[in-house]
Design a protein around this motif. Structure first.
Motif, PDB file in Angstrom:
ATOM      1  N   PRO A 188       0.815  -1.232   0.000  1.00 58.67           N
ATOM      2  CA  PRO A 188       0.000   0.000   0.000  1.00 58.67           C
ATOM      3  C   PRO A 188       0.842   1.272   0.000  1.00 58.67           C
ATOM      4  CG  PRO A 188      -0.926  -1.615   1.515  1.00 58.67           C
ATOM      5  CD  PRO A 188       0.378  -2.179   1.046  1.00 58.67           C
ATOM      6  N   GLN A 189       1.973   1.270   0.717  1.00 60.22           N
ATOM      7  CA  GLN A 189       2.837   2.442   0.711  1.00 60.22           C
ATOM      8  C   GLN A 189       3.417   2.702  -0.677  1.00 60.22           C
ATOM      9  OE1 GLN A 189       3.001  -0.070   2.806  1.00 60.22           O
ATOM     10  NE2 GLN A 189       2.394   0.791   4.791  1.00 60.22           N
ATOM     11  N   THR A 191       2.118   1.727  -3.470  1.00 65.59           N
ATOM     12  CA  THR A 191       1.008   2.134  -4.334  1.00 65.59           C
ATOM     13  C   THR A 191       0.695   3.612  -4.165  1.00 65.59           C
ATOM     14  OG1 THR A 191       0.084  -0.098  -4.161  1.00 65.59           O
ATOM     15  CG2 THR A 191      -1.374   1.651  -4.953  1.00 65.59           C
ATOM     16  N   ALA A 192       0.710   4.099  -2.906  1.00 63.84           N
ATOM     17  CA  ALA A 192       0.440   5.518  -2.664  1.00 63.84           C
ATOM     18  C   ALA A 192       1.499   6.410  -3.300  1.00 63.84           C
ATOM     19  CB  ALA A 192       0.370   5.772  -1.157  1.00 63.84           C
ATOM     20  N   VAL A 193       2.758   5.980  -3.250  1.00 62.62           N
ATOM     21  CA  VAL A 193       3.833   6.764  -3.867  1.00 62.62           C
ATOM     22  C   VAL A 193       3.664   6.800  -5.379  1.00 62.62           C
ATOM     23  CG1 VAL A 193       6.320   6.870  -4.256  1.00 62.62           C
ATOM     24  CG2 VAL A 193       5.444   6.350  -1.979  1.00 62.62           C
ATOM     25  N   VAL A 195       0.856   6.470  -7.080  1.00 59.99           N
ATOM     26  CA  VAL A 195      -0.306   7.288  -7.418  1.00 59.99           C
ATOM     27  C   VAL A 195       0.042   8.770  -7.306  1.00 59.99           C
ATOM     28  CG1 VAL A 195      -2.632   7.912  -6.686  1.00 59.99           C
ATOM     29  CG2 VAL A 195      -1.964   5.511  -6.797  1.00 59.99           C
ATOM     30  N   ALA A 196       0.802   9.140  -6.261  1.00 60.59           N
ATOM     31  CA  ALA A 196       1.186  10.547  -6.098  1.00 60.59           C
ATOM     32  C   ALA A 196       2.067  11.012  -7.252  1.00 60.59           C
ATOM     33  CB  ALA A 196       1.902  10.724  -4.762  1.00 60.59           C
ATOM     34  N   THR A 199      -0.113  11.452 -10.269  1.00 52.76           N
ATOM     35  CA  THR A 199      -0.962  12.639 -10.161  1.00 52.76           C
ATOM     36  C   THR A 199      -0.183  13.910 -10.462  1.00 52.76           C
ATOM     37  OG1 THR A 199      -2.288  11.494  -8.491  1.00 52.76           O
ATOM     38  CG2 THR A 199      -2.523  13.892  -8.636  1.00 52.76           C
TER      39      THR A 199
END
Length: 224
Positions: A188-189, A191-193, A195-196, A199
């Motif tokens: 999850p970490q 994945t968040a990086v 996605v950021a 974006t």
């Protein structure tokens, strides 16, 4: 006084090639060319295993678990090293039979000329193994215990080639394991990086204010 010039005759001892340790047999096979190595591989089970050692095939690049299982299945039937087969994986050509194995290169290795007959006999032998395994896969506790032939669903001859379809229940778990070893799926970490980053890369850039423009920058006049 003992005569040191007298020749001592020892009882004759006969040694066979297979009496040597495996590392010496491997060193001996390193001096053979591909054709001689295949001849040695067809003599017995021990030399067949040693002939497939990676050090004897330095230019061979392993091409995935599914293709390797097809290689090993054909190798056990013909008693040849798995590296000699030219396996092709082409899903665009045929989704039902994506694996193709041309047999033309086996002519000098097996001293044969009828490759179409070889393809017919080989496909029947593979299909017999597949049929026996299909009824007994329940005996294996885990997919990692499957023999190489379990990755094949159907095998048939196509002129001088052998074509095979893959068994999903044997191939998919190995593919998932391989992807997991490569780091998939991401945490999850991670994945968040990702996605950021995506974006930020897709955000539209704001136009510069009038006071921030370069006074030396030329502006184009509208065309009437």
């Amino acid at each position: 006084m003992v005569d040191t010039t007298e020749r001592v005759v020892l009882p004759e001892q006969q040694f066979a090639l297979l009496d040597l340790p495996n590392f010496l047999l491997l060193n001996i096979l390193q001096w053979l060319d591909v054709q001689s190595l295949c001849y040695a591989s067809r003599t017995c089970t021990l030399l067949s295993k040693i002939a497939a050692h990676p050090s004897l095939w330095p230019h061979f690049i392993r091409d995935g678990w599914a293709v390797w299982d097809v290689r090993c299945t054909l190798a056990r039937i013909l008693r040849l090293p798995p590296q000699v087969f030219h396996v092709q994986l082409d899903v665009k050509r045929s989704r039902r039979f994506p694996v193709t194995v041309p047999l033309h290169n086996l002519r000098p290795l097996l001293n044969i000329t009828d490759t179409e007959g070889l393809a017919d006999r080989l496909s029947k032998a593979v299909q017999d193994q597949v049929h026996l395994l299909s009824a007994g896969l329940w005996r294996f506790k885990h997919w990692q215990e499957y023999p190489p032939a379990a990755s094949i669903s159907v095998c048939r001859a196509d002129r001088a080639s052998v074509r095979a379809s893959l068994r999903p229940e044997a191939v998919v778990p190995r593919l998932v394991q391989h992807l997991q070893q490569l780091g998939w799926p991401p945490t999850p970490q991670e994945t968040a990086v990702l996605v950021a980053r995506h974006t930020r890369s897709t955000e539209p850039t704001e136009p510069a204010a009038a006071g921030d423009r370069d006074p030396h920058q030329h502006t184009r006049c509208p065309i009437p």
